[in-house]
Enzyme design. Structure first.
Site, PDB file in Angstrom:
ATOM      1  N   VAL A   1     -28.857 -43.274-145.254  1.00  0.00           N
ATOM      2  CA  VAL A   1     -27.914 -42.326-145.840  1.00  0.00           C
ATOM      3  C   VAL A   1     -28.632 -41.376-146.799  1.00  0.00           C
ATOM      4  CG1 VAL A   1     -25.932 -42.186-147.383  1.00  0.00           C
ATOM      5  CG2 VAL A   1     -25.973 -43.854-145.538  1.00  0.00           C
ATOM      6  N   ALA A   2     -29.638 -41.915-147.494  1.00  0.00           N
ATOM      7  CA  ALA A   2     -30.371 -41.085-148.454  1.00  0.00           C
ATOM      8  C   ALA A   2     -31.050 -39.911-147.778  1.00  0.00           C
ATOM      9  CB  ALA A   2     -31.419 -41.939-149.158  1.00  0.00           C
TER      10      ALA A   2
ATOM     11  N   GLU B   1     -25.782 -34.903-145.652  1.00  0.00           N
ATOM     12  CA  GLU B   1     -24.436 -34.911-145.054  1.00  0.00           C
ATOM     13  C   GLU B   1     -23.666 -33.619-145.279  1.00  0.00           C
ATOM     14  OE1 GLU B   1     -25.581 -37.245-147.009  1.00  0.00           O
ATOM     15  OE2 GLU B   1     -25.650 -39.086-145.875  1.00  0.00           O
TER      16      GLU B   1
ATOM     17  N   ASP C   1     -26.876   6.640-132.978  1.00  0.00           N
ATOM     18  CA  ASP C   1     -26.352   7.954-132.590  1.00  0.00           C
ATOM     19  C   ASP C   1     -26.536   8.895-133.767  1.00  0.00           C
ATOM     20  OD1 ASP C   1     -25.383   7.123-130.193  1.00  0.00           O
ATOM     21  OD2 ASP C   1     -23.365   6.694-130.925  1.00  0.00           O
TER      22      ASP C   1
ATOM     23  N   ASP D   1     -20.548   4.502-128.952  1.00  0.00           N
ATOM     24  CA  ASP D   1     -19.125   4.797-129.113  1.00  0.00           C
ATOM     25  C   ASP D   1     -18.437   5.049-127.782  1.00  0.00           C
ATOM     26  OD1 ASP D   1     -20.494   7.156-128.719  1.00  0.00           O
ATOM     27  OD2 ASP D   1     -19.940   8.064-130.620  1.00  0.00           O
TER      28      ASP D   1
ATOM     29  N   ASP E   1     -21.305   3.506-123.123  1.00  0.00           N
ATOM     30  CA  ASP E   1     -22.317   2.909-124.004  1.00  0.00           C
ATOM     31  C   ASP E   1     -22.316   1.387-123.965  1.00  0.00           C
ATOM     32  OD1 ASP E   1     -23.272   5.295-124.837  1.00  0.00           O
ATOM     33  OD2 ASP E   1     -22.141   5.376-126.706  1.00  0.00           O
TER      34      ASP E   1
ATOM     35  N   ASN F   1     -33.756 -35.005-150.756  1.00  0.00           N
ATOM     36  CA  ASN F   1     -33.732 -36.225-149.943  1.00  0.00           C
ATOM     37  C   ASN F   1     -35.126 -36.828-149.798  1.00  0.00           C
ATOM     38  OD1 ASN F   1     -31.140 -35.504-149.760  1.00  0.00           O
ATOM     39  ND2 ASN F   1     -30.986 -35.613-147.551  1.00  0.00           N
TER      40      ASN F   1
ATOM     41  N   THR G   1     -23.491 -35.221-156.777  1.00  0.00           N
ATOM     42  CA  THR G   1     -24.279 -34.424-157.731  1.00  0.00           C
ATOM     43  C   THR G   1     -25.107 -33.346-157.032  1.00  0.00           C
ATOM     44  OG1 THR G   1     -25.888 -36.196-157.799  1.00  0.00           O
ATOM     45  CG2 THR G   1     -24.370 -36.081-159.636  1.00  0.00           C
TER      46      THR G   1
HETATM   47  P1  ATP Z   1     -24.305  11.525-130.504  1.00  0.00           P
HETATM   48  O1  ATP Z   1     -24.752  10.993-129.197  1.00  0.00           O
HETATM   49  O2  ATP Z   1     -25.320  11.458-131.556  1.00  0.00           O
HETATM   50  O3  ATP Z   1     -22.966  11.035-130.959  1.00  0.00           O
HETATM   51  P2  ATP Z   1     -23.238  14.039-129.613  1.00  0.00           P
HETATM   52  O4  ATP Z   1     -21.861  13.932-130.179  1.00  0.00           O
HETATM   53  O5  ATP Z   1     -23.861  15.363-129.709  1.00  0.00           O
HETATM   54  O6  ATP Z   1     -24.231  13.102-130.291  1.00  0.00           O
HETATM   55  P3  ATP Z   1     -22.145  13.764-127.084  1.00  0.00           P
HETATM   56  O7  ATP Z   1     -20.789  13.500-127.643  1.00  0.00           O
HETATM   57  O8  ATP Z   1     -22.606  13.018-125.909  1.00  0.00           O
HETATM   58  O9  ATP Z   1     -23.233  13.565-128.138  1.00  0.00           O
HETATM   59  O10 ATP Z   1     -22.200  15.330-126.761  1.00  0.00           O
HETATM   60  C1  ATP Z   1     -23.239  15.887-126.004  1.00  0.00           C
HETATM   61  C2  ATP Z   1     -23.099  17.383-125.975  1.00  0.00           C
HETATM   62  O11 ATP Z   1     -21.867  17.755-125.339  1.00  0.00           O
HETATM   63  C3  ATP Z   1     -23.014  18.027-127.335  1.00  0.00           C
HETATM   64  O12 ATP Z   1     -24.295  18.346-127.826  1.00  0.00           O
HETATM   65  C4  ATP Z   1     -22.224  19.278-127.103  1.00  0.00           C
HETATM   66  O13 ATP Z   1     -23.056  20.320-126.642  1.00  0.00           O
HETATM   67  C5  ATP Z   1     -21.301  18.862-125.983  1.00  0.00           C
HETATM   68  N1  ATP Z   1     -19.986  18.491-126.500  1.00  0.00           N
HETATM   69  C6  ATP Z   1     -19.705  17.628-127.491  1.00  0.00           C
HETATM   70  N2  ATP Z   1     -18.386  17.514-127.670  1.00  0.00           N
HETATM   71  C7  ATP Z   1     -17.802  18.307-126.764  1.00  0.00           C
HETATM   72  C8  ATP Z   1     -16.447  18.611-126.424  1.00  0.00           C
HETATM   73  N3  ATP Z   1     -15.439  18.062-127.063  1.00  0.00           N
HETATM   74  N4  ATP Z   1     -16.223  19.478-125.430  1.00  0.00           N
HETATM   75  C9  ATP Z   1     -17.240  20.026-124.754  1.00  0.00           C
HETATM   76  N5  ATP Z   1     -18.527  19.794-125.020  1.00  0.00           N
HETATM   77  C10 ATP Z   1     -18.820  18.951-126.021  1.00  0.00           C
END
Ligand code: ATP
Length: 925
Positions: free
Chosen positions: A296-297, A301, A343, A661, A665, A727, A758
Site C-alpha cells: 500500500v505504501a 492511490e 489561416d 473553417d 478543411d 512513496n 497527509t
Molecule cells: P484564409 O484562408 O486565411 O481564411 P481567405 O479568407 O482569403 O483566407 P478564402 O475565404 O478561401 O480565403 O478566400 C480566397 C479568395 O476568394 C480571397 O482572397 C478572395 O479573393 C476571394 N473571396 C473571399 N471571399 C469572397 C466572397 N465572399 N465572394 C467572392 N470571392 C471571395
C-alpha cells in the site's frame, strides 16, 4: 409523432396523414402557419416550444450516484486494504481495522467528489459546443441554439452546416447533403426543393427534404422545419443519445500502467519480506499485514483522481481564454505543439474589412470612412497610371455621377449575402451579419447611396462562394428587367473568365495588354496588404436555362480592402518564436497580400518566399517534406493543399496544430495533431472534426491554449513527482529498518494515513500551481518523452531518500535500542515522514526555481493544504481519542524540536541544491 395536424416527416402511416415531402412547400408552410418571408412570430415559437419540447435527442439517464461511489471501491489496492483490515481484526487489532476501513472510505469519498467535480466541469464545457442554427423569426435572421428550433421555423442552410432538424426545402441553390449518418450512402445527395414526391418515397430518395444529423456538403438553401427532437428520422432510429464520456488521455493510460507496474514491484518486495520473515519464524498474520502495508505504501492511490481533476480544471481555465477543448487527450498534445499552421483572415487579422480602393473603368478611386459605418467620401486618384495609388494626389468625386464606379459598386452589393444592421441606439456602431468581405462591399455601396440587397432584387439563382472556386455569382433581374449574372471573386479567377471590360459606360474587348495592366495593378495593390476582389457581370438571355455558367463575363473593376492584423496576434507570434513553436500562415488570399501581412506579423522575414497552391501542385510529397521547414507562408491554397502541408510537417516528426473553417478543411483539421476549428466563422463539419474550438477565432488564443497545455502537463509531472518521491522515501525507510533488523517502525494505519490523507491534499494543491514564468521560453516537450525521464527519476529517488534519511535519524535517535522507547520512536518516525513529506511539496513546485523565486504565496491552495495536513497530523498524535488508532505516544519536548529540524531538512537541502545548480548552469528567469 409530430403533434401538428397533417405533418409527419417519417414514413406515412395507415391513417393516410399527409407527409411533408409529398406536398408543395407552400402547402407545408400553410399547414405550419409560417410566413414564407418573415418566419414564425415570437408568440408562435413560445407556444410551439411548450408543445414540442426542445429540439434534442433524449439522453440516456445518468449513472446513479451510488453506482459512481461504488466504482471508487473496485480497485485492487482497495481490496488489498480490506484484506488488511480483516487480518488486523483477526489479530485482535480492532483500532487498526476501524482506522483502515475509515481511511478506505475517506479515500473513496475524496475520489468520488473529485471525479464528480471533473465530470461537471467537462459536462459544462460540452454544452458550450452545442450546435447553432440560423433561423428567420419575425423577419430577422438570427443564430440560435439548435435545441430551440420548433416545427415551422424557417432555417437557412449553407455548406458545412450540420442540419439541425428535419425540414422541407423551400429554395435551394445547388444544395448537396451528406446523408451517410442516416442512409449509409457515402456520396452527397443533390437536393431539389421543387420536387413533390409520392407518399411512399423511401428516405434516401426524399430529395426535397433534409434531415437532422446530416451535413450540407455544398450549396445553400432555405427550409421549413417539420420535425424536431425525437420526432425526427434520426430520433426514430438513433434511440437514446449516449452521454458524453471523456476518453482517457495517453498520459492517464500510461499512469494506469505505471500503477500496475508499481503494484507488481511491491508485491514482489512484500513477498520477499514475507518469505524471509517466515524463515525467521515470525507470525504469519503479522507478517502478512506488514507485507500489505508495504504494498500500500508504494502505490499512489490518489493519483488517477488528481490527474482527472487537474485536466478538467485546466480545461475550464482554457475556456476562460477562449479555447474549448473537445477531446481530452489534446490537452497533453497541446503542450508538445511545435508548428501552428494558421489561416490568415480572421485568425491573424481582425476580419473587419473596409474597402479602401476601387478600380473601375480604368480609373482609381479611394474611399474614406472607418469600420462598418456607411459614411465616407470617394475621391479619384489624379494620375491613373502612376503607381502606387495610395501615394498619389486625389480629387473628390460624386459617385452618383461616375457611372463605372456606380456599376462596380452595384455588382458588389448584388452579388452579396451579407446584411448591415445598426447595433445599439446610436448610429455609430454597425454590425455585419454574414461574410465581412461582403459586408465591406455593402458598406462601400451605401457610401455611394446604393441600397443593399432588397426584396425586388431577389436572386433567381446563386452559385455560392466556395474557397475552392474562389468566386461567387448570383443571377437576378436588374432595375431594367434584364436577367443578369453578377460575379465576384479572386481577381485572377474572375479575369480568366472575362472576355470584355466595362469602361466609360460601354463594353470593350479585354485585350492582352489590358489584362497585363490589370494583373500589375492587382499585384501592386496586394503588396500593400490589400485584399483584392474582382467584379464582373454578364447579361443573360431572358430564356436562359437554369444551368448558369460563369463564362464570357465582362470585367467591371477591382476592390481593395484592408483587414488589419490583430494586435494580439503580433504578440502571440513573438511568444511562439520564444517558445520554439513555428507559426506558419496558410491562406486562400493573394500571395502578395499574404506576404505583406506575414511580414508585418513577423511570421515571414525579409526575403522569405511565398509558396502558392500552384507551386504545391508542381511538388511531390517528398519534395514538399524536404522543403517544408523553410516555408512560412502559403497563399492561394485550397483545403487539399492544407492536408499535404500537415502531412509534410508530420513526416518531419513535428507536432502540428492546424486551423480550419471551411467545409473542405475537415480532413486537414482531422489529420493534424491538434485540429482547431473557428468558433465564430467555422462550419459545423470542421468543428466536429476538430480537437479544439477557438471561441474568438483568434490566433492568440491558440498560443494561450498551448501555454495552458504546457502548464497542465507540468503540474501533472509535479504532483506525480511529489507522490512517487514520497512513496519511494516511505518504502525505503520500511525496507532499510527491516534489513537492519530494527522493530517494524510504522503500522498499516499510519502508512495509509500518510499516503492518502497527509500526502493527498498537497498533491491536489500542486495541480493548481500557476505556470512557471518561463513556460513559454522553453522548447516544446517531445511527445515521445516518457512522463518520468531517467533524470527526473533520479531526482525523485534522491529526494525520496532524503526523507528516508531524516526519518531513520529521528527513529534511531529516539529508539536507541531500548524497548521502552519504541512507541515514541514509532510516533517520531510517523511524524517525521508526514511532516517532511508535507513540506517537501513546497520544493516540488518547481525543479528549477526556488520558493522565493516562484513567489511564496503564488499558490495559496498549497499553503492551505500544508496547514490542513499539518493540523490533521498534529491531531492524530495529540488528541487523546485519536491516539489509540495511530498508536501515538507523547513526545518529549526535545523530540518536538528534533522533529521540526528533521522535517525542515529535505525541503531546505533541495532548495539549496537548486541554487547551487543554478550557479553552475545559469538559467534564464
Ligand atoms: P484564409 O484562408 O486565411 O481564411 P481567405 O479568407 O482569403 O483566407 P478564402 O475565404 O478561401 O480565403 O478566400 C480566397 C479568395 O476568394 C480571397 O482572397 C478572395 O479573393 C476571394 N473571396 C473571399 N471571399 C469572397 C466572397 N465572399 N465572394 C467572392 N470571392 C471571395
Amino acid at each position: 409523432m409530430n403533434g401538428r395536424p397533417g405533418i409527419v416527416t417519417h414514413s406515412p402511416n395507415q391513417s393516410g396523414k399527409i407527409v411533408a415531402f409529398a406536398m408543395p412547400f407552400e402547402d407545408v408552410l400553410t399547414a405550419l402557419s409560417t410566413d414564407a418571408v418573415r418566419g414564425l412570430r415570437k408568440g408562435q415559437v413560445v407556444e410551439l416550444l411548450a408543445r414540442h419540447g426542445p429540439n434534442q435527442l433524449m439522453e440516456t439517464p445518468p449513472t446513479p450516484l451510488w453506482r459512481k461511489l461504488a466504482a471508487q471501491f473496485k480497485d485492487l489496492v482497495i481490496w488489498i486494504l480490506i484484506v488488511a483490515a480483516i487480518i488486523s481484526g483477526a489479530l485482535g487489532e480492532w483500532p487498526d481495522t476501524i482506522a483502515i476501513i475509515a481511511i478506505v472510505l475517506l479515500n473513496g469519498l475524496l475520489g468520488f467528489f473529485q471525479e464528480e467535480r471533473a465530470e461537471h466541469a467537462l459536462g459544462a464545457l460540452q454544452k458550450l459546443s452545442a450546435p447553432l442554427a440560423k433561423v428567420m423569426r419575425d423577419g430577422v435572421l438570427r443564430s440560435i441554439a439548435a435545441s430551440e428550433l420548433v416545427p415551422g421555423d424557417l432555417v437557412e442552410l449553407e455548406a458545412g452546416d450540420s442540419i439541425p432538424a428535419d425540414a422541407r426545402l423551400i429554395r435551394d441553390f445547388g444544395l448537396r447533403v451528406q446523408e451517410s449518418a442516416l442512409t449509409g450512402e457515402s456520396v452527397a445527395v443533390e437536393k431539389d426543393s421543387k420536387q413533390v414526391l409520392t407518399a411512399g418515397t423511401p428516405l434516401a430518395d426524399r430529395l426535397n427534404m433534409v434531415f437532422m444529423g446530416t451535413i450540407a456538403a455544398a450549396g445553400k438553401a432555405s427550409a421549413v422545419v417539420t420535425g424536431t427532437g425525437m420526432n425526427t428520422e434520426l430520433g426514430q432510429i438513433a434511440g437514446l443519445l449516449q452521454r458524453y464520456k471523456p476518453e482517457p488521455t495517453p498520459l492517464q493510460r500510461r499512469l494506469e500502467e505505471l500503477g500496475k507496474i508499481l503494484i507488481v514491484v511491491c508485491l514482489v518486495i512484500a513477498g520477499f519480506i514475507f518469505i524471509l520473515e517466515l524463515l525467521r519464524g515470525g507470525s504469519i498474520l503479522q507478517v502478512l499485514l506488514m507485507a500489505v502495508s508495504l504494498a500500500v505504501a508504494a502505490v499512489p492511490e490518489g493519483l488517477p483522481a488528481v490527474v482527472t481533476l487537474s485536466l478538467a480544471l485546466g480545461l475550464q481555465r482554457m475556456v476562460k481564454r477562449n479555447a474549448l477543448i473537445r477531446k481530452l487527450p489534446s490537452v497533453e498534445t497541446l503542450g508538445a505543439v511545435t508548428v501552428i499552421c494558421s489561416d490568415k483572415t480572421g485568425t491573424l487579422t481582425r476580419n473587419e474589412m473596409t474597402v479602401r480602393e476601387i478600380i473601375a473603368g480604368g480609373e482609381h478611386f479611394q474611399v474614406t470612412g472607418a469600420g462598418y459605418a456607411p459614411r465616407g467620401q470617394f475621391s479619384k486618384v489624379r494620375s491613373a497610371t502612376s503607381l502606387p495609388v495610395g501615394t498619389a494626389a486625389s480629387a473628390a468625386v460624386d459617385p452618383g455621377q461616375t457611372a463605372d464606379l456606380l456599376h462596380a459598386l452595384t455588382i458588389g452589393t448584388r452579388c452579396n449575402s451579407a446584411r448591415l444592421t445598426p447595433e445599439g441606439n446610436g448610429s455609430e456602431n454597425w454590425r455585419v451579419i454574414g461574410d465581412p468581405t461582403e459586408g465591406a462591399l455593402v458598406v462601400a455601396a451605401l457610401k455611394a447611396g446604393i441600397e443593399a440587397n432588397n426584396h425586388e432584387h431577389r436572386a433567381v439563382y446563386e452559385i455560392p462562394f466556395d474557397s475552392e472556386r474562389k468566386a461567387m455569382s448570383v443571377v437576378m433581374h436588374d432595375s431594367r428587367g434584364r436577367l443578369m449574372m453578377y460575379t465576384k471573386g479572386a481577381p485572377e479567377v474572375i479575369l480568366a473568365k472575362c472576355t470584355g471590360e466595362f469602361r466609360a459606360d460601354r463594353i470593350e474587348p479585354l485585350t492582352e495588354a489590358r489584362r497585363k495592366e490589370i494583373v500589375q495593378t492587382i499585384s501592386e495593390m496586394s503588396s500593400r496588404a490589400l485584399r483584392v476582389l474582382a467584379l464582373a457581370y454578364r447579361e443573360l438571355p431572358a430564356d436562359a436555362a437554369t444551368a448558369y455558367e460563369e463564362r464570357e463575363l465582362v470585367f467591371a473593376g477591382l476592390v481593395g480592402m484592408i483587414d488589419p492584423p490583430r494586435e494580439e496576434a503580433k504578440e502571440a507570434v513573438q511568444k511562439c518564436h520564444a517558445a520554439g513553436i513555428r507559426p506558419v500562415m496558410i491562406t486562400g488570399d493573394h500571395p502578395a497580400t499574404a506576404l505583406a501581412i506575414a511580414r508585418e506579423l513577423q511570421i515571414a522575414a525579409e526575403g522569405d518566399r511565398v509558396v502558392t497552391g500552384q507551386d504545391l501542385d508542381a511538388m511531390t510529397d517528398d519534395q514538399l517534406a524536404a522543403q517544408v521547414e523553410g516555408i512560412s507562408v502559403y497563399a492561394r491554397v485550397s483545403a487539399e493543399h492544407k492536408l499535404r502541408v500537415v502531412r509534410a510537417w508530420k513526416s518531419r516528426n513535428q507536432v502540428v496544430a492546424m486551423t480550419g473553417d471551411g467545409v473542405n478543411d475537415a480532413p486537414a483539421v482531422k489529420a493534424a495533431d491538434i485540429g482547431i476549428a473557428m468558433g465564430v466563422s467555422g462550419t459545423d463539419v470542421t468543428k466536429e472534426a476538430s480537437a479544439m474550438v477557438l471561441m474568438d477565432d483568434n490566433f492568440a488564443s491558440i498560443v494561450n491554449a498551448i501555454e495552458e497545455g504546457r502548464g497542465i502537463y507540468d503540474n501533472i509531472q509535479k504532483f506525480l513527482h511529489y507522490l512517487l518521491a514520497g512513496n519511494i522515501g516511505l518504502i525505503l525507510f520500511v525496507l532499510i529498518t527491516y534489513v537492519l533488523g530494527w522493530p517494524f517502525p510504522l503500522t498499516t494505519t499510519q502508512i495509509l494515513w500518510i499516503n492518502l490523507v497527509t500526502n493527498g491534499l498537497p498533491a491536489l494543491a500542486l495541480s493548481m500551481e500557476p505556470p512557471e514564468r518561463d513556460i513559454m521560453r522553453r522548447r516544446p516537450r517531445s511527445p515521445r518523452e516518457p512522463v518520468i525521464t531517467l533524470r527526473h527519476g533520479l531526482h525523485m529517488c534522491g529526494q525520496g531518500m532524503l526523507v528516508t534519511l531524516v526519518t531513520m535519524v529521528g527513529y534511531a535517535l529516539v529508539y536507541q535500542g531500548e524497548e521502552a522507547n519504541l512507541p515514541r520512536a514509532r510516533t517520531m518516525a510517523f511524524c517525521v515522514v508526514s511532516y517532511s513529506f508535507v513540506l517537501f511539496s513546497l520544493s516540488c513546485r518547481s525543479q528549477r526555481y526556488t520558493m522565493p523565486e516562484l513567489g511564496l504565496f503564488s499558490n495559496p491552495h498549497l499553503f492551505g493544504a500544508i496547514m490542513l495536513s499539518s493540523l490533521l497530523q498534529l491531531s492524530v498524535v495529540t488528541l487523546p481519542f485519536a491516539r489509540p488508532f495511530f498508536e501515538s505516544a507523547q513526545h518529549f519536548m526535545w523530540e518536538w524540536v528534533l522533529l521540526i529540524v528533521l522535517a525542515l531538512t529535505p525541503v531546505s537541502v533541495i532548495e539549496l541544491w537548486k541554487l547551487w545548480k543554478r550557479k553552475r548552469v545559469p538559467q534564464p528567469l
